[in-house]
Design an enzyme around this catalytic site. Structure first.
Site, mmCIF file in Angstrom:
data_model
loop_
_atom_site.group_PDB
_atom_site.id
_atom_site.type_symbol
_atom_site.label_atom_id
_atom_site.label_comp_id
_atom_site.label_asym_id
_atom_site.label_seq_id
_atom_site.Cartn_x
_atom_site.Cartn_y
_atom_site.Cartn_z
ATOM 1 N N MET A 123 28.940 -29.151 -24.822
ATOM 2 C CA MET A 123 28.571 -30.541 -24.470
ATOM 3 C C MET A 123 29.803 -31.448 -24.416
ATOM 4 O O MET A 123 29.716 -32.618 -24.788
ATOM 5 C CB MET A 123 27.570 -31.125 -25.491
ATOM 6 C CG MET A 123 26.296 -30.335 -25.607
ATOM 7 S SD MET A 123 25.151 -31.040 -26.807
ATOM 8 C CE MET A 123 25.909 -30.583 -28.336
ATOM 9 N N LYS B 81 12.487 -32.695 -18.579
ATOM 10 C CA LYS B 81 12.510 -33.754 -17.580
ATOM 11 C C LYS B 81 11.097 -34.256 -17.295
ATOM 12 O O LYS B 81 10.112 -33.590 -17.584
ATOM 13 C CB LYS B 81 13.185 -33.295 -16.308
ATOM 14 C CG LYS B 81 12.655 -32.003 -15.705
ATOM 15 C CD LYS B 81 13.382 -31.731 -14.415
ATOM 16 C CE LYS B 81 13.989 -30.373 -14.303
ATOM 17 N NZ LYS B 81 13.389 -29.290 -13.734
ATOM 18 N N ASP C 232 12.475 -26.341 -21.860
ATOM 19 C CA ASP C 232 13.644 -27.211 -21.774
ATOM 20 C C ASP C 232 14.369 -27.035 -20.467
ATOM 21 O O ASP C 232 14.274 -25.998 -19.852
ATOM 22 C CB ASP C 232 14.625 -26.772 -22.858
ATOM 23 C CG ASP C 232 14.778 -27.787 -23.935
ATOM 24 O OD1 ASP C 232 15.784 -27.736 -24.615
ATOM 25 O OD2 ASP C 232 13.885 -28.656 -24.068
HETATM 26 N N1 SAH Z 1 21.388 -23.977 -27.885
HETATM 27 C C1 SAH Z 1 22.311 -23.809 -26.798
HETATM 28 C C2 SAH Z 1 23.301 -24.947 -26.710
HETATM 29 C C3 SAH Z 1 22.682 -26.288 -26.431
HETATM 30 S S1 SAH Z 1 23.890 -27.538 -26.209
HETATM 31 C C4 SAH Z 1 23.019 -22.481 -26.963
HETATM 32 O O1 SAH Z 1 22.938 -21.837 -28.023
HETATM 33 O O2 SAH Z 1 23.635 -22.038 -25.986
HETATM 34 C C5 SAH Z 1 24.082 -27.523 -24.473
HETATM 35 C C6 SAH Z 1 25.462 -27.055 -24.112
HETATM 36 O O3 SAH Z 1 25.525 -25.645 -24.128
HETATM 37 C C7 SAH Z 1 25.920 -27.439 -22.722
HETATM 38 O O4 SAH Z 1 26.431 -28.748 -22.669
HETATM 39 C C8 SAH Z 1 27.020 -26.432 -22.496
HETATM 40 O O5 SAH Z 1 28.186 -26.792 -23.202
HETATM 41 C C9 SAH Z 1 26.441 -25.198 -23.168
HETATM 42 N N2 SAH Z 1 25.735 -24.304 -22.215
HETATM 43 C C10 SAH Z 1 24.468 -23.897 -22.316
HETATM 44 N N3 SAH Z 1 24.163 -23.026 -21.341
HETATM 45 C C11 SAH Z 1 25.278 -22.867 -20.607
HETATM 46 C C12 SAH Z 1 25.621 -22.086 -19.476
HETATM 47 N N4 SAH Z 1 24.734 -21.289 -18.884
HETATM 48 N N5 SAH Z 1 26.878 -22.172 -18.986
HETATM 49 C C13 SAH Z 1 27.796 -22.957 -19.572
HETATM 50 N N6 SAH Z 1 27.527 -23.727 -20.650
HETATM 51 C C14 SAH Z 1 26.287 -23.672 -21.174
#
Ligand code: SAH
Length: 357
Positions: A267, A156, A134
Protein backbone atom coordinates in the site's frame (compact mmCIF):
# COMPACT_ATOMS: atom_id res chain seq x y z
CA UNK A 1 -50.86 -24.86 13.76
CA UNK A 2 -49.86 -21.24 14.00
CA UNK A 3 -47.22 -19.16 12.31
CA UNK A 4 -43.55 -19.05 13.23
CA UNK A 5 -44.21 -15.81 15.07
CA UNK A 6 -46.96 -17.41 17.14
CA UNK A 7 -44.76 -20.39 17.95
CA UNK A 8 -41.99 -18.03 19.02
CA UNK A 9 -44.41 -16.07 21.22
CA UNK A 10 -45.64 -19.27 22.85
CA UNK A 11 -42.06 -20.39 23.47
CA UNK A 12 -41.32 -17.06 25.10
CA UNK A 13 -44.54 -17.13 27.11
CA UNK A 14 -43.55 -20.50 28.53
CA UNK A 15 -40.52 -18.93 30.13
CA UNK A 16 -42.13 -15.59 30.92
CA UNK A 17 -41.18 -14.33 34.30
CA UNK A 18 -44.00 -14.99 36.74
CA UNK A 19 -43.05 -12.30 39.19
CA UNK A 20 -43.92 -8.66 38.64
CA UNK A 21 -40.59 -6.91 38.15
CA UNK A 22 -42.08 -3.43 37.79
CA UNK A 23 -39.32 -0.84 38.03
CA UNK A 24 -36.59 -3.33 38.97
CA UNK A 25 -33.20 -2.38 37.45
CA UNK A 26 -31.96 -5.48 35.61
CA UNK A 27 -28.61 -5.79 33.89
CA UNK A 28 -28.56 -8.22 30.96
CA UNK A 29 -25.07 -9.33 29.88
CA UNK A 30 -24.43 -11.27 26.67
CA UNK A 31 -23.19 -11.14 23.10
CA UNK A 32 -25.15 -8.81 20.78
CA UNK A 33 -27.89 -10.66 18.97
CA UNK A 34 -28.35 -13.24 21.75
CA UNK A 35 -29.78 -10.90 24.34
CA UNK A 36 -32.80 -9.54 22.42
CA UNK A 37 -35.40 -12.10 23.49
CA UNK A 38 -34.22 -12.01 27.12
CA UNK A 39 -34.46 -8.21 27.17
CA UNK A 40 -37.98 -8.41 25.72
CA UNK A 41 -39.13 -10.85 28.42
CA UNK A 42 -37.79 -8.78 31.29
CA UNK A 43 -39.19 -5.58 29.84
CA UNK A 44 -42.61 -7.17 29.50
CA UNK A 45 -42.40 -8.05 33.18
CA UNK A 46 -41.85 -4.36 33.92
CA UNK A 47 -38.11 -4.37 34.60
CA UNK A 48 -35.89 -1.43 33.66
CA UNK A 49 -33.33 -3.24 31.54
CA UNK A 50 -29.76 -2.17 30.74
CA UNK A 51 -27.68 -4.28 28.36
CA UNK A 52 -23.93 -4.89 28.31
CA UNK A 53 -22.70 -6.75 25.25
CA UNK A 54 -19.18 -7.61 26.42
CA UNK A 55 -18.40 -9.50 29.63
CA UNK A 56 -15.58 -7.04 30.30
CA UNK A 57 -18.06 -4.15 30.11
CA UNK A 58 -19.73 -5.04 33.41
CA UNK A 59 -18.62 -1.88 35.17
CA UNK A 60 -19.99 1.57 35.85
CA UNK A 61 -23.38 2.98 36.67
CA UNK A 62 -25.66 0.37 35.09
CA UNK A 63 -23.87 -2.28 37.08
CA UNK A 64 -23.95 -0.32 40.33
CA UNK A 65 -27.72 0.26 39.95
CA UNK A 66 -28.58 -3.33 38.98
CA UNK A 67 -30.68 -5.33 41.42
CA UNK A 68 -30.56 -8.45 39.27
CA UNK A 69 -27.94 -9.66 36.79
CA UNK A 70 -28.99 -11.88 33.88
CA UNK A 71 -26.13 -13.56 32.04
CA UNK A 72 -27.01 -14.78 28.55
CA UNK A 73 -24.84 -16.95 26.34
CA UNK A 74 -21.84 -19.21 26.64
CA UNK A 75 -20.31 -20.19 29.97
CA UNK A 76 -17.21 -18.09 29.25
CA UNK A 77 -19.42 -14.98 29.31
CA UNK A 78 -20.84 -16.08 32.63
CA UNK A 79 -17.52 -16.58 34.33
CA UNK A 80 -16.17 -13.09 33.66
CA UNK A 81 -19.43 -11.25 34.16
CA UNK A 82 -20.37 -13.27 37.25
CA UNK A 83 -17.07 -12.33 38.86
CA UNK A 84 -17.70 -8.65 38.10
CA UNK A 85 -21.22 -8.77 39.58
CA UNK A 86 -20.25 -10.87 42.58
CA UNK A 87 -21.59 -9.47 45.83
CA UNK A 88 -23.51 -6.66 44.13
CA UNK A 89 -26.76 -8.35 43.16
CA UNK A 90 -28.26 -11.79 42.62
CA UNK A 91 -27.32 -13.28 39.26
CA UNK A 92 -29.13 -15.78 37.03
CA UNK A 93 -27.87 -17.62 33.95
CA UNK A 94 -29.81 -17.90 30.72
CA UNK A 95 -28.85 -20.68 28.35
CA UNK A 96 -28.01 -19.66 24.78
CA UNK A 97 -31.33 -19.31 22.93
CA UNK A 98 -31.86 -22.19 20.53
CA UNK A 99 -32.24 -19.85 17.57
CA UNK A 100 -30.50 -20.94 14.37
CA UNK A 101 -26.76 -20.32 14.70
CA UNK A 102 -24.56 -19.57 11.78
CA UNK A 103 -20.83 -19.14 11.57
CA UNK A 104 -18.19 -16.96 10.02
CA UNK A 105 -15.31 -18.19 7.85
CA UNK A 106 -12.58 -15.74 6.88
CA UNK A 107 -10.96 -16.94 3.69
CA UNK A 108 -7.70 -15.70 2.20
CA UNK A 109 -8.18 -15.58 -1.56
CA UNK A 110 -4.47 -15.23 -2.34
CA UNK A 111 -2.87 -12.59 -4.54
CA UNK A 112 -4.82 -13.27 -7.74
CA UNK A 113 -6.53 -16.07 -9.63
CA UNK A 114 -8.39 -19.08 -8.30
CA UNK A 115 -5.36 -21.36 -8.54
CA UNK A 116 -3.63 -19.45 -5.77
CA UNK A 117 -6.47 -20.00 -3.32
CA UNK A 118 -6.42 -22.99 -0.95
CA UNK A 119 -8.66 -26.01 -1.45
CA UNK A 120 -10.07 -25.34 2.01
CA UNK A 121 -11.07 -21.84 0.88
CA UNK A 122 -12.74 -23.17 -2.27
CA UNK A 123 -14.67 -25.71 -0.17
CA UNK A 124 -15.74 -22.96 2.25
CA UNK A 125 -17.13 -20.95 -0.66
CA UNK A 126 -19.08 -23.99 -1.89
CA UNK A 127 -20.68 -24.29 1.60
CA UNK A 128 -21.45 -20.58 1.99
CA UNK A 129 -24.91 -19.05 2.32
CA UNK A 130 -23.53 -15.53 2.13
CA UNK A 131 -20.22 -14.31 0.66
CA UNK A 132 -18.84 -10.87 1.46
CA UNK A 133 -16.11 -10.27 -1.08
CA UNK A 134 -13.41 -7.66 -1.60
CA UNK A 135 -11.90 -5.73 -4.47
CA UNK A 136 -8.56 -7.54 -4.14
CA UNK A 137 -10.08 -11.03 -3.93
CA UNK A 138 -9.72 -11.81 -7.62
CA UNK A 139 -10.76 -15.43 -7.82
CA UNK A 140 -13.06 -15.03 -10.81
CA UNK A 141 -16.75 -15.83 -10.69
CA UNK A 142 -17.52 -15.95 -6.97
CA UNK A 143 -21.20 -16.70 -7.63
CA UNK A 144 -20.23 -19.85 -9.54
CA UNK A 145 -17.94 -20.96 -6.69
CA UNK A 146 -20.71 -20.40 -4.14
CA UNK A 147 -23.84 -21.73 -5.85
CA UNK A 148 -27.03 -20.39 -4.33
CA UNK A 149 -25.20 -17.99 -2.01
CA UNK A 150 -25.92 -14.33 -1.72
CA UNK A 151 -22.76 -12.54 -2.91
CA UNK A 152 -22.16 -9.02 -1.63
CA UNK A 153 -19.23 -7.02 -3.02
CA UNK A 154 -18.25 -4.86 -0.08
CA UNK A 155 -15.20 -3.52 -1.90
CA UNK A 156 -17.23 -1.28 -4.14
CA UNK A 157 -20.66 0.16 -4.46
CA UNK A 158 -22.38 2.34 -7.03
CA UNK A 159 -20.35 5.54 -6.79
CA UNK A 160 -17.22 3.44 -6.10
CA UNK A 161 -17.33 3.85 -2.34
CA UNK A 162 -16.19 0.86 -0.33
CA UNK A 163 -18.59 -0.27 2.39
CA UNK A 164 -17.24 1.09 5.71
CA UNK A 165 -15.56 -1.51 7.95
CA UNK A 166 -18.13 -1.31 10.74
CA UNK A 167 -20.90 -1.85 8.20
CA UNK A 168 -19.11 -4.96 6.84
CA UNK A 169 -18.79 -6.34 10.35
CA UNK A 170 -22.41 -5.54 11.12
CA UNK A 171 -23.61 -7.32 7.98
CA UNK A 172 -21.35 -10.33 8.63
CA UNK A 173 -22.55 -10.74 12.22
CA UNK A 174 -26.20 -10.09 11.41
CA UNK A 175 -26.30 -12.74 8.69
CA UNK A 176 -24.45 -15.32 10.76
CA UNK A 177 -26.70 -14.73 13.79
CA UNK A 178 -29.66 -15.31 11.50
CA UNK A 179 -28.24 -18.78 10.83
CA UNK A 180 -26.13 -18.29 7.69
CA UNK A 181 -22.65 -19.58 7.03
CA UNK A 182 -20.94 -16.34 6.09
CA UNK A 183 -17.69 -16.43 4.11
CA UNK A 184 -15.66 -13.25 4.26
CA UNK A 185 -13.38 -13.47 1.22
CA UNK A 186 -10.30 -11.27 1.39
CA UNK A 187 -7.34 -10.63 -0.89
CA UNK A 188 -4.06 -12.32 0.05
CA UNK A 189 -4.03 -13.45 3.67
CA UNK A 190 -6.85 -12.20 5.94
CA UNK A 191 -4.44 -11.17 8.70
CA UNK A 192 -1.94 -9.19 6.58
CA UNK A 193 -3.27 -5.64 6.47
CA UNK A 194 -6.68 -7.17 5.89
CA UNK A 195 -8.49 -6.15 9.08
CA UNK A 196 -9.07 -9.85 9.67
CA UNK A 197 -8.38 -9.43 13.37
CA UNK A 198 -11.17 -6.89 13.73
CA UNK A 199 -13.63 -9.10 11.88
CA UNK A 200 -12.76 -12.14 13.98
CA UNK A 201 -13.20 -10.02 17.13
CA UNK A 202 -16.63 -8.87 15.94
CA UNK A 203 -17.73 -12.46 15.33
CA UNK A 204 -16.34 -13.71 18.66
CA UNK A 205 -17.98 -10.83 20.46
CA UNK A 206 -21.29 -11.89 18.92
CA UNK A 207 -20.76 -15.42 20.23
CA UNK A 208 -20.31 -16.84 16.73
CA UNK A 209 -17.94 -19.65 15.79
CA UNK A 210 -15.18 -18.36 13.50
CA UNK A 211 -12.63 -20.11 11.31
CA UNK A 212 -9.75 -18.38 9.53
CA UNK A 213 -8.37 -20.00 6.39
CA UNK A 214 -5.01 -18.51 5.39
CA UNK A 215 -4.13 -17.22 1.97
CA UNK A 216 -0.92 -16.63 0.01
CA UNK A 217 0.05 -13.10 0.94
CA UNK A 218 1.12 -10.69 -1.77
CA UNK A 219 3.92 -9.65 0.61
CA UNK A 220 5.78 -12.88 -0.18
CA UNK A 221 4.04 -14.25 -3.28
CA UNK A 222 4.23 -11.16 -5.49
CA UNK A 223 8.00 -10.54 -5.09
CA UNK A 224 8.43 -14.29 -5.55
CA UNK A 225 6.51 -14.20 -8.83
CA UNK A 226 9.06 -11.67 -10.07
CA UNK A 227 11.92 -13.93 -9.01
CA UNK A 228 12.71 -11.92 -5.87
CA UNK A 229 13.13 -14.18 -2.82
CA UNK A 230 12.28 -12.29 0.37
CA UNK A 231 15.07 -14.21 2.14
CA UNK A 232 18.20 -15.68 0.60
CA UNK A 233 20.96 -17.62 2.32
CA UNK A 234 23.96 -15.39 2.84
CA UNK A 235 22.10 -12.29 1.59
CA UNK A 236 19.13 -11.61 3.85
CA UNK A 237 17.90 -13.64 6.77
CA UNK A 238 15.04 -11.40 7.73
CA UNK A 239 12.19 -9.67 6.00
CA UNK A 240 9.86 -7.08 7.43
CA UNK A 241 6.45 -6.34 5.97
CA UNK A 242 5.48 -2.73 6.48
CA UNK A 243 2.43 -0.69 5.56
CA UNK A 244 3.38 2.20 3.30
CA UNK A 245 -0.07 3.68 3.68
CA UNK A 246 1.40 6.49 5.75
CA UNK A 247 5.02 7.72 5.54
CA UNK A 248 7.58 6.07 7.83
CA UNK A 249 8.50 7.83 11.06
CA UNK A 250 12.27 8.59 11.18
CA UNK A 251 12.68 6.21 14.10
CA UNK A 252 10.89 3.41 12.25
CA UNK A 253 13.04 3.98 9.14
CA UNK A 254 16.21 3.82 11.27
CA UNK A 255 15.05 0.58 12.87
CA UNK A 256 14.25 -0.98 9.48
CA UNK A 257 17.59 0.08 8.04
CA UNK A 258 19.34 -1.30 11.13
CA UNK A 259 17.87 -4.78 10.61
CA UNK A 260 19.96 -5.23 7.47
CA UNK A 261 17.33 -7.41 5.82
CA UNK A 262 14.59 -7.13 3.23
CA UNK A 263 11.86 -4.50 3.58
CA UNK A 264 8.55 -5.25 1.87
CA UNK A 265 6.13 -2.34 1.62
CA UNK A 266 2.45 -2.79 0.83
CA UNK A 267 0.00 0.00 0.00
CA UNK A 268 2.92 2.35 -0.54
CA UNK A 269 2.76 3.48 -4.15
CA UNK A 270 1.29 6.89 -3.41
CA UNK A 271 4.07 7.42 -0.85
CA UNK A 272 7.00 6.06 -2.85
CA UNK A 273 9.10 9.25 -2.61
CA UNK A 274 8.69 9.78 1.16
CA UNK A 275 9.19 6.05 1.82
CA UNK A 276 12.44 5.71 -0.16
CA UNK A 277 13.72 9.04 1.19
CA UNK A 278 12.98 7.99 4.77
CA UNK A 279 14.85 4.69 4.32
CA UNK A 280 17.92 6.53 2.96
CA UNK A 281 17.77 9.04 5.82
CA UNK A 282 17.34 6.08 8.16
CA UNK A 283 20.69 4.67 7.05
CA UNK A 284 20.23 2.55 3.91
CA UNK A 285 22.62 3.30 1.04
CA UNK A 286 21.03 5.24 -1.79
CA UNK A 287 22.13 2.48 -4.19
CA UNK A 288 20.36 -0.28 -2.23
CA UNK A 289 18.49 -2.38 -4.83
CA UNK A 290 14.75 -1.78 -4.83
CA UNK A 291 11.85 -3.03 -6.94
CA UNK A 292 8.20 -2.46 -7.59
CA UNK A 293 6.16 -5.44 -8.71
CA UNK A 294 2.88 -4.25 -10.14
CA UNK A 295 -0.36 -6.24 -10.54
CA UNK A 296 1.20 -9.54 -9.48
CA UNK A 297 -0.25 -12.67 -11.08
CA UNK A 298 -2.27 -10.71 -13.64
CA UNK A 299 -1.57 -10.90 -17.37
CA UNK A 300 -0.11 -7.38 -17.23
CA UNK A 301 2.24 -7.92 -14.29
CA UNK A 302 5.34 -5.71 -14.49
CA UNK A 303 8.52 -5.37 -12.48
CA UNK A 304 10.51 -2.19 -12.21
CA UNK A 305 13.93 -2.49 -10.63
CA UNK A 306 16.37 0.18 -9.62
CA UNK A 307 17.78 1.54 -6.41
CA UNK A 308 16.32 3.49 -3.53
CA UNK A 309 17.63 6.60 -5.28
CA UNK A 310 16.19 5.85 -8.71
CA UNK A 311 13.01 3.88 -8.10
CA UNK A 312 10.50 6.76 -7.76
CA UNK A 313 11.60 8.27 -11.06
CA UNK A 314 11.53 4.91 -12.85
CA UNK A 315 8.10 4.15 -11.48
CA UNK A 316 6.69 7.47 -12.56
CA UNK A 317 8.16 7.04 -16.07
CA UNK A 318 6.63 3.57 -16.29
CA UNK A 319 3.39 5.01 -14.90
CA UNK A 320 3.18 2.10 -12.51
CA UNK A 321 0.52 2.24 -9.82
CA UNK A 322 -1.43 0.13 -7.32
CA UNK A 323 -1.70 -2.66 -6.52
CA UNK A 324 2.06 -3.08 -6.27
CA UNK A 325 4.52 -4.50 -3.80
CA UNK A 326 7.70 -2.52 -3.12
CA UNK A 327 10.76 -4.58 -2.16
CA UNK A 328 13.94 -3.03 -0.81
CA UNK A 329 17.16 -4.96 -0.20
CA UNK A 330 20.00 -6.96 -1.66
CA UNK A 331 17.62 -9.84 -2.48
CA UNK A 332 16.40 -7.82 -5.48
CA UNK A 333 19.74 -8.69 -7.15
CA UNK A 334 18.75 -12.36 -7.14
CA UNK A 335 15.98 -11.85 -9.69
CA UNK A 336 16.24 -12.39 -13.41
CA UNK A 337 14.69 -8.95 -13.81
CA UNK A 338 17.72 -7.41 -12.13
CA UNK A 339 20.12 -9.41 -14.30
CA UNK A 340 18.29 -8.35 -17.44
CA UNK A 341 17.88 -4.70 -16.46
CA UNK A 342 18.83 -2.15 -18.98
CA UNK A 343 20.01 1.36 -18.56
CA UNK A 344 17.36 3.89 -19.43
CA UNK A 345 19.11 7.10 -18.46
CA UNK A 346 22.48 8.29 -17.22
CA UNK A 347 24.27 8.01 -14.87
CA UNK A 348 24.58 4.48 -16.16
CA UNK A 349 25.24 2.80 -12.85
CA UNK A 350 22.35 4.51 -11.10
CA UNK A 351 19.25 4.25 -13.23
CA UNK A 352 18.05 0.89 -14.36
CA UNK A 353 14.70 -0.15 -15.60
CA UNK A 354 13.16 -3.27 -16.87
CA UNK A 355 9.56 -3.84 -17.66
CA UNK A 356 8.55 -7.46 -17.85
CA UNK A 357 5.54 -8.16 -20.05
N1 SAH B 1 -4.09 -9.06 2.73
C1 SAH B 1 -3.37 -8.73 1.54
C2 SAH B 1 -2.81 -7.33 1.58
C3 SAH B 1 -3.85 -6.25 1.67
S1 SAH B 1 -3.14 -4.65 1.58
C4 SAH B 1 -2.27 -9.75 1.33
O1 SAH B 1 -1.96 -10.55 2.23
O2 SAH B 1 -1.73 -9.79 0.22
C5 SAH B 1 -3.27 -4.31 -0.13
C6 SAH B 1 -1.90 -4.22 -0.74
O3 SAH B 1 -1.41 -5.51 -1.03
C7 SAH B 1 -1.84 -3.48 -2.05
O4 SAH B 1 -1.77 -2.08 -1.88
C8 SAH B 1 -0.54 -4.01 -2.62
O5 SAH B 1 0.56 -3.40 -1.99
C9 SAH B 1 -0.58 -5.46 -2.16
N2 SAH B 1 -1.14 -6.36 -3.20
C10 SAH B 1 -2.18 -7.18 -3.04
N3 SAH B 1 -2.37 -7.93 -4.14
C11 SAH B 1 -1.41 -7.59 -5.01
C12 SAH B 1 -1.06 -8.01 -6.32
N4 SAH B 1 -1.75 -8.95 -6.96
N5 SAH B 1 0.00 -7.42 -6.92
C13 SAH B 1 0.73 -6.48 -6.29
N6 SAH B 1 0.43 -6.04 -5.05
C14 SAH B 1 -0.62 -6.59 -4.41
Amino acid sequence: MGTDVERELRREAAVLIETDLMGLPVLVVGPPGLTASTVRRYERAGAVVSVVTAPGGVTGEACARARLGVLVGPASTWATARAALAGRCPVVNEPVPDAPRGRVVLVGAGPGGLELMTLAGIRALADADVVLTDRLAEVGDVAALAPGAEVVDVGKRPGHHAVPQDEIERLMVERALAGSTVVRLKGGDPYVFGRGGEEVAAAVQAGLPVTVLPGVSSAVGVPGSAGIPVTHRGVSHTFTVVSGHVPLEPEQARALAGLGGTVVLLMGMHNLVPLTTALVRGGLAVDTPAAVVERGFSPDQRSIVGTLGTLPDLVSRARASSPSVIVVGEVVRQSAVWAARRVVAPPADKIVLDVVA
